[in-house]
Write an enzyme that holds these catalytic residues in place. Structure first.
Site, PDB file in Angstrom:
ATOM      1  CB  CYS A   2      41.899  16.755  38.776  1.00  0.00           C
ATOM      2  SG  CYS A   2      42.850  18.137  38.195  1.00  0.00           S
ATOM      3  NE  ARG A  33      37.884  15.204  43.773  1.00  0.00           N
ATOM      4  CZ  ARG A  33      38.413  14.635  44.857  1.00  0.00           C
ATOM      5  NH1 ARG A  33      37.643  13.971  45.672  1.00  0.00           N
ATOM      6  NH2 ARG A  33      39.686  14.725  45.107  1.00  0.00           N
ATOM      7  CD1 TRP A  94      39.529  23.557  40.600  1.00  0.00           C
ATOM      8  CD2 TRP A  94      41.705  23.719  41.070  1.00  0.00           C
ATOM      9  NE1 TRP A  94      39.689  24.614  41.462  1.00  0.00           N
ATOM     10  CE2 TRP A  94      41.012  24.738  41.765  1.00  0.00           C
ATOM     11  CE3 TRP A  94      43.082  23.632  41.225  1.00  0.00           C
ATOM     12  CZ2 TRP A  94      41.651  25.655  42.590  1.00  0.00           C
ATOM     13  CZ3 TRP A  94      43.723  24.555  42.048  1.00  0.00           C
ATOM     14  CH2 TRP A  94      43.008  25.551  42.716  1.00  0.00           C
ATOM     15  CG  ASN A 121      42.598  13.248  39.704  1.00  0.00           C
ATOM     16  OD1 ASN A 121      42.264  13.766  38.637  1.00  0.00           O
ATOM     17  ND2 ASN A 121      41.733  12.745  40.567  1.00  0.00           N
ATOM     18  N   GLY A 122      46.735  15.068  40.067  1.00  0.00           N
ATOM     19  CA  GLY A 122      48.035  15.232  40.727  1.00  0.00           C
ATOM     20  C   GLY A 122      48.976  16.072  39.889  1.00  0.00           C
ATOM     21  CD  GLN A 418      35.319  16.072  54.254  1.00  0.00           C
ATOM     22  OE1 GLN A 418      34.744  14.975  54.243  1.00  0.00           O
ATOM     23  NE2 GLN A 418      35.859  16.583  53.166  1.00  0.00           N
ATOM     24  CB  SER A 419      39.488  15.685  51.871  1.00  0.00           C
ATOM     25  OG  SER A 419      40.714  16.326  52.199  1.00  0.00           O
ATOM     26  CD  GLU A 550      34.430  26.881  59.925  1.00  0.00           C
ATOM     27  OE1 GLU A 550      35.615  27.117  59.690  1.00  0.00           O
ATOM     28  OE2 GLU A 550      33.703  26.237  59.147  1.00  0.00           O
ATOM     29  CE  LYS A 554      32.440  27.186  55.969  1.00  0.00           C
ATOM     30  NZ  LYS A 554      33.334  26.304  56.600  1.00  0.00           N
ATOM     31  CD  GLU A 557      34.363  27.937  52.481  1.00  0.00           C
ATOM     32  OE1 GLU A 557      35.135  27.403  51.670  1.00  0.00           O
ATOM     33  OE2 GLU A 557      34.079  27.424  53.575  1.00  0.00           O
ATOM     34  CG  HIS A 573      45.905  44.973  71.299  1.00  0.00           C
ATOM     35  ND1 HIS A 573      46.666  45.742  72.156  1.00  0.00           N
ATOM     36  CD2 HIS A 573      45.232  44.102  72.088  1.00  0.00           C
ATOM     37  CE1 HIS A 573      46.483  45.316  73.398  1.00  0.00           C
ATOM     38  NE2 HIS A 573      45.596  44.329  73.381  1.00  0.00           N
ATOM     39  CE  LYS A 674      33.941  18.894  51.092  1.00  0.00           C
ATOM     40  NZ  LYS A 674      33.534  19.845  52.146  1.00  0.00           N
TER      41      LYS A 674
HETATM   42  O1  M6R Z   1      39.763  18.293  53.704  1.00  0.00           O
HETATM   43  P1  M6R Z   1      40.380  19.205  54.699  1.00  0.00           P
HETATM   44  O2  M6R Z   1      39.624  19.286  55.977  1.00  0.00           O
HETATM   45  O3  M6R Z   1      41.841  18.904  54.957  1.00  0.00           O
HETATM   46  O4  M6R Z   1      40.346  20.625  54.026  1.00  0.00           O
HETATM   47  C1  M6R Z   1      40.930  21.743  54.625  1.00  0.00           C
HETATM   48  C2  M6R Z   1      40.432  23.020  53.992  1.00  0.00           C
HETATM   49  O5  M6R Z   1      40.775  23.049  52.631  1.00  0.00           O
HETATM   50  C3  M6R Z   1      38.916  23.151  54.111  1.00  0.00           C
HETATM   51  O6  M6R Z   1      38.490  23.037  55.427  1.00  0.00           O
HETATM   52  C4  M6R Z   1      38.446  24.504  53.541  1.00  0.00           C
HETATM   53  O7  M6R Z   1      38.889  25.536  54.351  1.00  0.00           O
HETATM   54  C5  M6R Z   1      36.922  24.489  53.407  1.00  0.00           C
HETATM   55  N1  M6R Z   1      36.531  24.914  52.099  1.00  0.00           N
HETATM   56  C6  M6R Z   1      36.246  25.363  54.384  1.00  0.00           C
HETATM   57  O8  M6R Z   1      34.876  25.332  54.259  1.00  0.00           O
END
Ligand code: M6R
Ligand code: UD1
Length: 679
Positions: A2, A33, A94, A121-122, A418-419, A550, A554, A557, A573, A674
């Protein structure tokens, strides 16, 4: 997930069409987001009173925009009507409680007259109890959301005070009272027909920013400003913005107040009053005190408008892949020291320098994260172990919580995000704090919950990442964690050559990434070849086990093609049973200590007529494909611990092109958000 956006203009004339556009643009900035419905509320003047109108739609922002203009046309609402002061709120939802539908979208309302409106939000965890009480008092509910209890509770409190003859209750008193009853995580913005031209925001857990723009600010060149003046009601024309995301604010103002947990911000008469909720330990509820404006300093957003635009690119993901040479440079800026009189090469991480001794003494380092951030930590684990000699374990945040796995006082827990707002990582942080570990953050978002609640940390400084698929944050996270390994690792004589080689490698990395980006066309061709495939396997080991995970993440997703990343050592295995002439398999085989083992994997796959795509070091094409034919992706060689930064780039490009060719949404893949702010 959200998103919240709100706009209040004070003492400056704005037409209704301008306000609408501003709210819609705010919502467009939040789109990345992830959301499935949206809504806004603006005012309508009727018989000398102000009536809030609510518009809500399922689907994308453009559907909402169309429906608003259609309704405006049908009701003869004057788009040119001017408001010298006006409070508008907007939201992207969302779905968590209840399907995406107009009735479940926000603003949620107290009643048919929209006496109180809320965007949220939340999650409100005690909403069922509150709902039961409100139903007992005659309230009827139209949505399945947890949010609807909030405006109804506000009306209940307001009506009760009025019945008891208290006509002087202020908007903030109503909201403070509401907040006392709410449990869970939230960021809220309230609007009310009883308090026209006022807005109130409060938060606990979810992020929220207040942006302030004084419209006479050109006079002070924008170089210095007085926070008190900005927040006080001095009659100056001003614009205020609330947003859950800095990217919706930066085009309007860089002057922001990061609202803290427990704070309530009341916008009225051109000023912002801030109240603080003080918990009474061991009891529910608490008391509020009003903070003088001077106690809350505004900060300046370190974000440029260009960062949130696509520029010459078609998609954010494409832009963010291609800007990696620059984002890596920014992540390293000021942190790598080379040359000078003593010619020593070293690393300086300002946020960690006072904690390095404690980290060096820890019994274990535990990396904790989700998705791409977890993968970045995995890629950095070997160099951290090598340079520090401290055991490093890996934890997916949700799994650590599910198991309530052991975390000790002697541990250093490193939270990678990241976030900085991911719910699982944040809860794991709370858990590690309770268990007494030293908590270190590696976050890309200054002011985020993880950045604020960790004892210390390093900002990744990759710049705002908008594509849901994390790309530039991943490579910058690895670089930051390699620098972290260098900073923690002792500067012993035996490791000096290795350390210097890594630092040299870091300096050269952006130009090597530029080189590997030239594979763009080649990756598009490969994507054409794979466009109709059902599945793709990616095998890696050592430093590039993470690259396999990774790369596969990619592809799955964004291109919605099934893809699995696997540890090549595990091939025999189980996964070997899948190998035939049709299933495409990417094998990552750069020249590192695992090279000969990967050569043997390739031979074994050839022996089963596997359909191979081999990623190898430039010049190795002939030697890696012994025993059968395969397609080759040649990449530049760098220091082994930095190779994952290079190797992920072709796979990011492959995922991007596959998605475009398959006709899917690159920047907002199906069902994804996001930042994942719910568990
Ligand atoms: O914001 P964050 O790095 O904590 O997010 C973690 C995952 O939700 C994030 O990396 C997700 O896997 C991405 N969509 C990958 O591209
Ligand atoms: C800081 C400044 C940077 C300035 C530089 C030069 C900030 C955000 N950074 O960068 O603008 O150019 O000094 O002096 O103002 N932290 C956490 N958890 C995290 C991330 C960071 O607690 O997840 C803490 C750090 O321990 C530190 C602060 O936040 O106290 C800033 O961290 P960082 O931006 O990485 O520090 P510098 O690189 O020194």
């Amino acid at each position: 997930m959200c998103g919240i956006f709100a706009y209040l203009n004070f003492n400056v004339s704005r037409e209704r069409s301008y306000i609408l556009q501003l709210l819609f643009n705010g919502l467009r900035r939040l789109e990345y987001r992830g959301y499935d419905s949206a809504g806004i509320s603006i005012d309508f003047s009727h018989e000398a009173s102000t009536v809030p109108l609510v518009f809500r739609q399922e689907g994308n922002i453009e559907t909402l925009v169309k429906s608003v203009y259609k309704e405006v046309g049908a009701t003869n609402l004057n788009l040119e009507e001017s408001f010298s002061t006006h409070a508008g709120i907007a939201h992207t939802r969302w779905a968590t409680h209840g399907e995406p539908a107009p009735r479940n979208s926000h603003p949620q309302t107290s009643d048919l007259k929209n006496e109180f409106l809320v965007v949220h939000n939340g999650v409100i965890t005690n909403y069922e109890v509150l709902k039961e009480t409100l139903v007992r008092h005659g309230f009827t509910f139209e949505s399945e959301t947890d949010t609807e209890v909030i405006p109804k509770l506000a009306k209940f409190i307001f009506d009760n005070a009025n019945e008891e003859g208290d006509k002087s209750m202020t908007f903030s008193q109503v909201v403070l009272e509401v907040m006392r009853h709410l449990e869970g995580a939230y960021a809220l913005v309230f609007k009310s027909r009883h308090y026209p031209n006022e807005l109130i925001a409060c938060k606990r857990g979810s992020p929220l920013l207040l942006g302030v723009k004084e419209l006479t600010e050109q006079t002070n060149n924008g170089t210095s400003f007085n926070d008190v003046k900005y927040l006080s009601s001095n009659g100056q024309p001003k614009e205020f913005f609330f947003s859950s995301d800095a990217s919706a604010l930066v085009e309007h103002t860089k002057k922001v107040l990061v609202v803290e947990d427990g704070e309530v911000v009341h916008l009225k008469d051109g000023g912002a009053s801030i109240f603080k909720f003080n918990h009474i330990k061991g009891k529910r509820g608490g008391t509020f005190t009003r903070l003088p404006s001077i106690e809350r300093a505004l900060s300046v957003l370190e974000m440029e408008v260009e960062q949130i635009n696509k520029g010459k690119y078609e998609h954010y993901m494409q832009k963010e892949i291609h800007e990696q040479p620059e984002s890596l440079t920014t992540s390293m800026r000021g942190r790598l020291l080379r040359g000078g009189s003593c010619k020593v090469k070293s690393v300086l991480l300002g946020g960690l320098k006072d904690h390095l001794k404690t980290i060096r003494r820890s019994r274990r380092i535990v990396f904790i994260g989700c998705g791409t951030s977890y993968n970045a930590a995995l890629a950095s684990r070997p160099i951290l172990e090598e340079l520090t000699g401290i055991p490093v374990t890996m934890e997916i945040a949700s799994d650590l919580l599910d198991r309530q796995g052991p975390i000790y006082r002697e541990d250093t827990a490193i939270f990678v995000s990241q976030s900085g707002e991911t719910a699982d990582t944040l809860l794991a942080l709370e858990y590690a704090l309770e268990n007494g570990a030293l908590c270190v953050g590696i976050t890309n978002t200054v002011g985020s919950a993880i950045a604020r609640n960790t004892h210390c940390g390093v900002h990744v400084n990759a710049g705002c990442e908008i594509g849901v698929a994390s790309t530039k944050a991943y490579t910058s996270q690895i670089v930051v964690m390699v620098m972290l390994a260098l900073a923690i690792g002792g500067d012993t004589l035996s490791s000096q050559a290795r350390r210097e080689a890594i630092i040299d490698g870091l300096f050269e990395l952006p130009s090597k990434v530029k080189e590997v980006l030239k594979l763009d066309e080649e990756m598009r061709d490969l994507a054409r070849l794979l466009i109709a495939e059902q599945s793709l396997l990616v095998f890696g080991r050592g430093y590039n086990h993470a690259t396999a995970l990774e790369g596969a993440l990619k592809v799955k997703e964004v291109s919605l093609m099934h893809s699995e990343g696997m540890l090549a050592g595990e091939m025999k295995h189980g996964p070997l049973a899948l190998v035939d002439e049709t299933l495409p398999i990417v094998v990552i085989a750069p020249r590192d200590t695992c090279f000969s083992k990967q050569q043997s994997v390739i031979q074994q796959l050839h022996a089963r007529k596997g359909r191979l795509i081999v990623m190898c070091t430039k010049g190795d094409a002939a030697s890696v494909c012994v025993g059968g034919s395969c397609r080759v992706i040649e990449v530049p060689q760098v220091e082994d611990c930095l190779q994952p930064v290079i190797n992920i780039v072709p796979l990011q490009l492959l995922a991007y092109h596959l998605t475009v060719l398959r006709g899917y949404n690159v920047d907002q893949p199906r069902n994804l958000a996001k930042s994942v702010t719910t568990q």
